[in-house]
Design a protein around this motif. Structure first.
Motif: not given
Ligand SMILES: [Mn+2]
Length: 294
Positions: A150-179
């Motif tokens: 999904m980071r690569r898809i984000h790099d392509l500037a393609i929008p997305f919606t993520q559903v069912g999420i229940r596991s992630f790294s601190r780096e990923e969570w901070e990325f989500v918050q920042n964006k």
């Protein structure tokens, strides 16, 4: 034909094909338990046991016209080259006005499939059902890891919606918050009766659907490399898929990260049924009319 078809039906009597089933058994970058390369074949095998008459929709979904293509040969290819092969395969099905349905394989396969879709549908929006954000910039030094898709898809500037999420790294969570992203975490879903409506009304445009099997609860879907507890129930996942199929134009989809194991045939069957049910939601209006016409 030399290779297994999706469903044990005589599909050749449906002259007009609308759906192309593409096996993409890529499994280069596993995190824990492997076996995703066996996913496509296992799904095709399990599909032989499906009822062709859908018990919820009361239609013969296969009348929409399915064609199972020969499995892509990705053996010995680098991830980059495998992605090229997948992108071309999906692109040529789009060109002949088919709905590409990709069977993974690891989640990396979504990247080339989405890249092919954006060529034809520039405003495509990706809906990802998954336990994980998959937003790492790299994983084990591999930017094409399934954990980065999904980071690569984000790099392509393609929008997305993520559903069912229940596991992630601190780096990923901070990325989500920042964006300013708003993934649908399991706790949001379980506390909100209107979540399906909210997901469907939160964006415009055609949909590419990617379903990581670990989005489902491991009680019904134990056959994944990383079975995270408290996932989507069958009712929850099918409600979302029904909502999307009713309100959106679904232009491509994949079902990935199924890692079959001995004794886990119920999980493989569940994956096959989920695919057939999703196709049923998409083609329900069309098949209902063709059944009336006899
Ligand atoms: Mn996942």
């Amino acid at each position: 034909m030399g290779f297994l078809q999706f469903l044990d039906e005589d599909e050749t009597r449906i002259p007009k094909k609308r759906v192309s089933i593409i096996s993409a058994p890529l499994a280069d970058s596993l995190s824990w338990i492997g076996g995703a390369e066996k996913g496509p074949h296992a799904i095709l095998e399990a599909s032989q046991a499906l009822e062709s008459f859908d018990d919820e929709l009361l239609i013969d979904t296969y009348l929409a016209g399915f064609e199972t293509l020969p499995p892509l040969n990705l053996v010995g290819l680098s991830s980059e080259d495998a992605c090229q092969v997948i992108c071309q395969a999906v692109g040529s099905e789009l060109q002949r006005e088919r709905l590409p349905v990709l069977l993974g394989g690891e989640h990396t396969v979504t990247l080339p499939a989405v890249a092919a879709c954006v060529g034809k549908f520039p405003d495509v929006h990706v809906v990802q059902i998954d336990a994980h954000l998959d937003l790492r910039d790299q994983y084990e030094d591999n930017p094409l890891s399934h954990a980065c898709v999904m980071r690569r898809i984000h790099d392509l500037a393609i929008p997305f919606t993520q559903v069912g999420i229940r596991s992630f790294s601190r780096e990923e969570w901070e990325f989500v918050q920042n964006k300013g992203m708003r993934p649908y975490l399991m706790r949001d879903i379980n506390n909100n009766t209107d979540w399906v409506e909210e997901v469907c009304s939160s964006f415009q445009g055609p949909v590419y659907l990617t379903i990581d099997m670990d989005g489902l609860d491991p009680t019904i879907m134990p056959a994944t490399g990383t079975p995270e507890p408290e996932g989507l129930s069958w009712l929850q996942v099918t409600s979302l898929l029904h909502g999307l199929a009713k309100s959106k134009n679904i232009v491509g989809m994949d079902f990935v990260e199924l890692a079959p194991f001995i004794g886990g045939h119920h999980a493989v069957y569940t994956a096959a049924k989920l695919i057939y049910r999703t196709l049923g939601y998409i083609y329900q209006p069309l098949v209902a009319i063709s059944q009336q016409l006899g």
